[in-house]
Design a protein around this motif. Structure first.
Motif, PDB file in Angstrom:
ATOM      1  N   ARG A  99       1.052  -1.157  -0.212  1.00 28.03           N
ATOM      2  CA  ARG A  99      -0.066   0.193  -0.022  1.00 28.03           C
ATOM      3  C   ARG A  99       0.858   1.158   0.049  1.00 28.03           C
ATOM      4  N   PRO A 100       0.266   2.421  -0.164  1.00 23.64           N
ATOM      5  CA  PRO A 100       1.070   3.722  -0.172  1.00 23.64           C
ATOM      6  C   PRO A 100       1.380   3.897   1.462  1.00 23.64           C
ATOM      7  N   ASN A 101       2.728   4.307   1.458  1.00 19.04           N
ATOM      8  CA  ASN A 101       3.318   4.211   2.794  1.00 19.04           C
ATOM      9  C   ASN A 101       3.524   3.009   3.553  1.00 19.04           C
ATOM     10  N   ALA A 102       3.301   1.896   2.972  1.00 21.74           N
ATOM     11  CA  ALA A 102       3.639   0.447   3.341  1.00 21.74           C
ATOM     12  C   ALA A 102       4.070  -0.367   2.375  1.00 21.74           C
ATOM     13  N   PRO A 103       5.056  -0.061   1.572  1.00 16.36           N
ATOM     14  CA  PRO A 103       5.278  -0.775   0.196  1.00 16.36           C
ATOM     15  C   PRO A 103       5.777  -2.198   0.661  1.00 16.36           C
ATOM     16  N   ARG A 104       5.478  -2.911  -0.372  1.00 13.95           N
ATOM     17  CA  ARG A 104       5.905  -4.435  -0.369  1.00 13.95           C
ATOM     18  C   ARG A 104       6.531  -4.774  -1.802  1.00 13.95           C
ATOM     19  N   ILE A 105       7.467  -5.719  -1.791  1.00 10.78           N
ATOM     20  CA  ILE A 105       8.040  -5.890  -2.985  1.00 10.78           C
ATOM     21  C   ILE A 105       7.830  -7.536  -3.250  1.00 10.78           C
ATOM     22  N   ALA A 106       7.132  -7.681  -4.466  1.00 11.98           N
ATOM     23  CA  ALA A 106       7.222  -9.211  -4.780  1.00 11.98           C
ATOM     24  C   ALA A 106       8.487  -9.901  -5.185  1.00 11.98           C
ATOM     25  N   ARG A 107       8.515 -11.149  -4.726  1.00 11.06           N
ATOM     26  CA  ARG A 107       9.787 -11.824  -5.037  1.00 11.06           C
ATOM     27  C   ARG A 107      10.233 -11.746  -6.489  1.00 11.06           C
ATOM     28  N   ARG A 108       9.348 -11.850  -7.492  1.00 14.68           N
ATOM     29  CA  ARG A 108       9.579 -11.793  -8.800  1.00 14.68           C
ATOM     30  C   ARG A 108      10.266 -10.268  -9.334  1.00 14.68           C
ATOM     31  N   HIS A 109       9.886  -9.368  -8.385  1.00 14.64           N
ATOM     32  CA  HIS A 109      10.465  -8.194  -8.941  1.00 14.64           C
ATOM     33  C   HIS A 109      11.828  -7.578  -8.027  1.00 14.64           C
ATOM     34  N   LEU A 110      12.218  -8.640  -7.196  1.00  9.79           N
ATOM     35  CA  LEU A 110      13.232  -8.174  -6.349  1.00  9.79           C
ATOM     36  C   LEU A 110      14.390  -8.280  -7.098  1.00  9.79           C
ATOM     37  N   PRO A 111      15.279  -7.020  -7.130  1.00 10.76           N
ATOM     38  CA  PRO A 111      16.680  -7.171  -7.572  1.00 10.76           C
ATOM     39  C   PRO A 111      17.613  -7.955  -6.881  1.00 10.76           C
ATOM     40  N   ARG A 112      18.481  -8.331  -7.539  1.00 13.69           N
ATOM     41  CA  ARG A 112      19.649  -9.050  -6.742  1.00 13.69           C
ATOM     42  C   ARG A 112      20.835  -8.427  -7.140  1.00 13.69           C
ATOM     43  N   LYS A 113      21.692  -8.013  -5.849  1.00 19.76           N
ATOM     44  CA  LYS A 113      22.936  -7.873  -5.838  1.00 19.76           C
ATOM     45  C   LYS A 113      23.960  -8.963  -6.093  1.00 19.76           C
ATOM     46  N   ALA A 114      24.818  -8.697  -6.969  1.00 16.07           N
ATOM     47  CA  ALA A 114      25.644  -9.626  -7.420  1.00 16.07           C
ATOM     48  C   ALA A 114      26.524  -9.828  -5.986  1.00 16.07           C
ATOM     49  N   PRO A 115      26.831 -11.160  -5.809  1.00 13.86           N
ATOM     50  CA  PRO A 115      27.806 -11.365  -4.523  1.00 13.86           C
ATOM     51  C   PRO A 115      29.128 -10.806  -4.762  1.00 13.86           C
ATOM     52  N   ALA A 116      29.515 -10.127  -3.648  1.00  8.62           N
ATOM     53  CA  ALA A 116      30.929  -9.483  -3.706  1.00  8.62           C
ATOM     54  C   ALA A 116      31.985 -10.728  -3.647  1.00  8.62           C
ATOM     55  N   GLU A 117      33.087 -10.286  -4.492  1.00 12.33           N
ATOM     56  CA  GLU A 117      33.990 -11.327  -4.563  1.00 12.33           C
ATOM     57  C   GLU A 117      34.923 -11.294  -3.093  1.00 12.33           C
ATOM     58  N   ALA A 118      35.346 -12.204  -2.895  1.00 15.11           N
ATOM     59  CA  ALA A 118      36.240 -12.385  -1.474  1.00 15.11           C
ATOM     60  C   ALA A 118      37.562 -11.786  -1.598  1.00 15.11           C
ATOM     61  N   PRO A 119      37.902 -10.826  -0.621  1.00 13.50           N
ATOM     62  CA  PRO A 119      39.083  -9.996  -0.899  1.00 13.50           C
ATOM     63  C   PRO A 119      40.254 -11.163  -0.718  1.00 13.50           C
ATOM     64  N   LEU A 120      41.344 -10.788  -1.357  1.00 14.82           N
ATOM     65  CA  LEU A 120      42.586 -11.336  -1.569  1.00 14.82           C
ATOM     66  C   LEU A 120      43.279 -11.618  -0.255  1.00 14.82           C
ATOM     67  N   ALA A 121      43.669 -12.621   0.457  1.00 16.24           N
ATOM     68  CA  ALA A 121      44.494 -13.064   1.678  1.00 16.24           C
ATOM     69  C   ALA A 121      45.540 -12.292   1.633  1.00 16.24           C
ATOM     70  N   GLU A 122      45.994 -11.679   2.699  1.00 15.99           N
ATOM     71  CA  GLU A 122      47.245 -10.994   2.777  1.00 15.99           C
ATOM     72  C   GLU A 122      48.295 -11.965   3.143  1.00 15.99           C
ATOM     73  N   GLU A 123      47.879 -12.983   4.150  1.00 12.62           N
ATOM     74  CA  GLU A 123      49.044 -14.046   4.341  1.00 12.62           C
ATOM     75  C   GLU A 123      48.580 -15.109   3.502  1.00 12.62           C
ATOM     76  N   PRO A 124      49.810 -16.057   3.184  1.00 12.66           N
ATOM     77  CA  PRO A 124      49.484 -17.092   2.486  1.00 12.66           C
ATOM     78  C   PRO A 124      48.550 -18.426   3.435  1.00 12.66           C
ATOM     79  N   GLY A 125      47.747 -19.050   2.604  1.00 14.71           N
ATOM     80  CA  GLY A 125      46.974 -19.926   3.003  1.00 14.71           C
ATOM     81  C   GLY A 125      47.652 -21.090   3.376  1.00 14.71           C
TER      82      GLY A 125
END
Length: 134
Positions: A89-115
């Motif tokens: 409703r106005p002032n109480a928005p909801r988003i249907a799953r089919r319209h939900l944007p998806r953010k691309a997963p962030a890439e894992a940062p490179l490790a500073e110490e060797p694994g």
């Protein structure tokens, strides 16, 4: 005589499964498999209903933020600007799953110490000796 193996094609997505199953049911019926064909069609109907229900699920902006990776403020702006339809409703928005944007997963940062796999045997032995002395 050897039979040539036929390669089954995978459905493009879960959404494509009901249509694939209905084709399989049609083929079964051609060869007298009425009972399994009916079972497969019922499965296709059930999956289709579940997919529709899933896509119709709506989220508050906070829930949508958890689901999508975007902030509630950003999603609210998208709804306000008409880029995403308001399923609430106005002032109480909801988003249907089919319209939900998806953010691309962030890439894992490179490790500073060797694994562990990047360490030499000498480094591993030295690490064990140091930990034993602590």
């Amino acid at each position: 005589m050897t039979r040539k193996a036929t390669r089954k094609t995978k459905p493009a997505s879960v959404e494509g499964l009901p249509a694939d199953w209905r084709k399989q049911a049609k083929a079964l019926r051609r060869y007298g498999g009425e009972t399994p064909a009916t079972a497969i069609e019922r499965c296709a109907d059930d999956l289709e209903a579940t997919l529709v229900e899933r896509d119709e699920t709506t989220f508050s902006l906070v829930e949508a933020a958890r689901e999508s990776g975007y902030t509630a403020t950003h999603l609210g702006r998208l709804v306000r600007d008409g880029k995403i339809p308001n399923a609430g409703r106005p002032n109480a928005p909801r988003i249907a799953r089919r319209h939900l944007p998806r953010k691309a997963p962030a890439e894992a940062p490179l490790a500073e110490e060797p694994g562990p796999r990047e360490r030499s045997n000498t480094q591993i032995v030295q690490s064990i000796i140091q930990r034993g002395m602590e």
